[in-house]
Structures are given as C-alpha cells and as structure tokens.
Design an enzyme around this catalytic site. Structure first.
Site, PDB file in Angstrom:
ATOM      1  N   LYS A 155       0.857  -1.189   0.000  1.00  0.00           N
ATOM      2  CA  LYS A 155       0.000   0.000   0.000  1.00  0.00           C
ATOM      3  C   LYS A 155       0.886   1.229   0.000  1.00  0.00           C
ATOM      4  CE  LYS A 155      -2.511   1.359   3.749  1.00  0.00           C
ATOM      5  NZ  LYS A 155      -1.899   2.697   4.033  1.00  0.00           N
ATOM      6  N   GLU A 224      -9.086   7.514   3.917  1.00  0.00           N
ATOM      7  CA  GLU A 224      -8.944   7.777   5.363  1.00  0.00           C
ATOM      8  C   GLU A 224      -9.345   9.203   5.712  1.00  0.00           C
ATOM      9  OE1 GLU A 224      -5.142   6.789   7.100  1.00  0.00           O
ATOM     10  OE2 GLU A 224      -5.673   7.743   9.021  1.00  0.00           O
TER      11      GLU A 224
END
Ligand code: KIV
Length: 310
Positions: A155, A224
């Site tokens: 990621k 996020e």
C-alpha cells in the site's frame, strides 16, 4: 531434520511415519512453520478485487492492522485482509508519526504477519521515503518488501502524484492498494491529522485522486479521514473496492488499527469504535500479579517443579 521437497521444506521421513506430516509443513517462501492445520489457499488479489461488481460489494471487505505473528494468528480467521500498516511507528515503536518508519521495520513486521496467518491477504505499507522519488525507486523497494515478507500486495499513500508509480508497479507484478484523503505520511504538509475534504476544492481533489489511483491499476483503495459524503462519492465513483477508515459505512469495506479498536490506548480518534478495553484489563492483570509477587503468594505449588516421584 528438514529436507527440501520440491519448493517446500518438509519434515523428515521419521516424522512422516509418526503421523505429523499431514499438518506440519514449512513454506520456504515465508518460513512460516506454525503447527496449524494445513494452510488453505489465501485470499488473492483478484478475489478481493472481484468482491465489488458493478459498483457494489455484496460482502464488505474486513481489514485490520497487524504487526506481529501472534496478533496475525488471532485476527486471521476473521479478516479478509491484514494490513501491516506503517502506523506501527506510533503503535509499536512510540514514534511521533509514521515519517521515521523504515523499510527494515516494515519487512521485519511484514514477515512476522505472513508467518502468523494462513488465509487473509497480507498487504504491507511502503514507508515514507521508499517510493516517492521515482517509479523505479518504488519498484526496488516494493520488490524487496514482497521478497522479504511473502506478502501479496503493498500500500502506498497519494493520489494523482502517485498514479504513474502505481501503473509502473502493477504492470510489473506488484499489486498496489492506494491510500487517499488523509495521508498521514504527509502530516508535515497537511499540518495535522484533521479530517480532509471539508471544502469543495479539497473534496474535488480527493475524488480526482481516487479516480487517478483506480485508473492506474490499484486493486483496492483506502480512504482515510474524510467527510462522510466524500467517501460515499468515492466508493460510487471508482471500480475497485474502497476501504474506509474514518470515512463512511457506504464504503466497500472497513479497516481499523487493531490496538485502537481493542482499547489499548486511552485516547483514540473519533472514528474508532472500541470493541474492548484491553488497557484496563492489562493494567488490572499486572496489578494483581504485582500484588501477589510482593505478598509472596505467587508462585504457588501449581507453578513450581518437584523432583520426579515427589
Ligand atoms: O498505517 C496504517 O495503519 C494505515 C491504516 C490506518 C489504513 O494506513
């Protein structure tokens, strides 16, 4: 005695005869040697990607962070993906942010989590400074992470600016999870960890970032710390599954930092739901132990050894 058999190390013939072979093999790629039931096939990148069809994930994707072998063992049966997040900088090492986290830390913890898991897809965060300079630098660092840990994906944070790098990695055999919205590695640019997308320009930028990351080939995107409607819009706008953290229940899956949701810290962000209060329970257990040691009531005969026959 271990010997090489095809691509895997297997226990010796003596152990085979003793009947242990069926449940105990050592994977030479990962060195995982836990005496768990024969490892099944892990969830794959295409299987995760295929969870979202025509804009909908019928079954939401469950992701939690893990940094250690034992935590991975405990979480694995319940999760589709385990993320070895660079949040380990704060959670494990007490660092002030994720910025000082190194590739060595990510490789060591990534390998431990792969060893402790058998069905979840394990993804490892690329730490700050290991991938931003160029696609070639990112490839070298990501290939090292994959070789040293046995993980299935990496990621990395960033939107439009990282699209070229994501395309470079995915076209060379490295599956990538994107990460947009609040990107903690950019804390020094952002000036803090506040929610993103509170004004129109920023909201539009987050949507553009998610589209760019999806078009570049990311098989999943973490969103996020954004205003709820933006996360909902992102999940609708892109084809790959969108995993939310501080985002929206409309995302295609959710991720939390495990130590946060277990209640290991007194202070947690607003978006964390505490599913336990381990900080209190650990404190109580330690206090009971300390009291018994000081009172000489631990150990008891149950915890001490005797000569044979006594
Ligand atoms: O580092 C991390 O743990 C993460 C999750 C919070 C998504 O990136």
């Amino acid at each position: 005695m271990l010997r090489l058999e095809g691509e895997a190390f297997c226990l010796s013939d003596e152990l085979r005869e003793n009947g242990h072979m069926s449940t105990f093999t050592i994977d030479s790629a990962t060195s995982r040697a836990t005496p768990t039931p024969q490892p099944g096939k892990r969830l794959t990148v295409p299987a995760i990607r295929a969870r979202k069809i025509d804009g909908t994930a019928a079954e939401p994707i469950v992701m939690l962070t893990a940094y250690t072998m034992r935590m991975a063992q405990l979480l694995d049966p319940h999760c589709d993906m385990l993320l070895v997040g660079d949040s380990l900088g704060q959670v494990i090492y007490g660092l002030p942010s994720t910025v000082p986290v190194t590739l060595e830390m990510m490789c060591a913890h990534g390998a431990a989590v792969v060893r402790g898991s058998w069905q979840a897809l394990v993804a490892v965060d690329m730490p700050f400074g290991s991938y931003e300079a160029s696609p070639a630098a990112a490839f070298a660092a990501a290939a090292r992470v994959m070789k040293e840990t046995g993980c299935a994906a990496v990621k990395l944070e960033g939107g439009e600016a990282m699209a070229e790098t994501i395309a470079f990695l995915t076209s060379r055999g490295i599956p990538v999870i994107g990460h947009v919205g609040l990107t903690p590695q950019a804390v020094n640019v952002l000036g803090g960890y506040g929610a993103r997308g509170r004004d129109t320009a920023e909201a539009e930028k987050i949507l553009r970032d998610a589209r760019a990351v999806a078009d570049a080939g990311a098989f999943t995107i973490v969103v996020e710390g954004v205003v709820e409607q933006i996360a909902t819009d992102v999940a609708k706008a892109v084809a790959p599954p969108v995993i939310g953290i501080g985002a929206s229940a409309d995302c295609d899956g959710q991720v939390l930092v495990t130590e946060d949701m277990l209640g290991l810290f007194e202070r947690t962000p607003r978006f964390v739901k505490r599913y336990d209060d381990l900080a209190t329970r650990i404190g109580e257990a330690a206090a009971t132990y300390a009291g018994e040691v000081r009172a000489r009531t631990f150990p008891t005969p149950d915890q001490t050894y005797r000569p044979k026959g006594a």
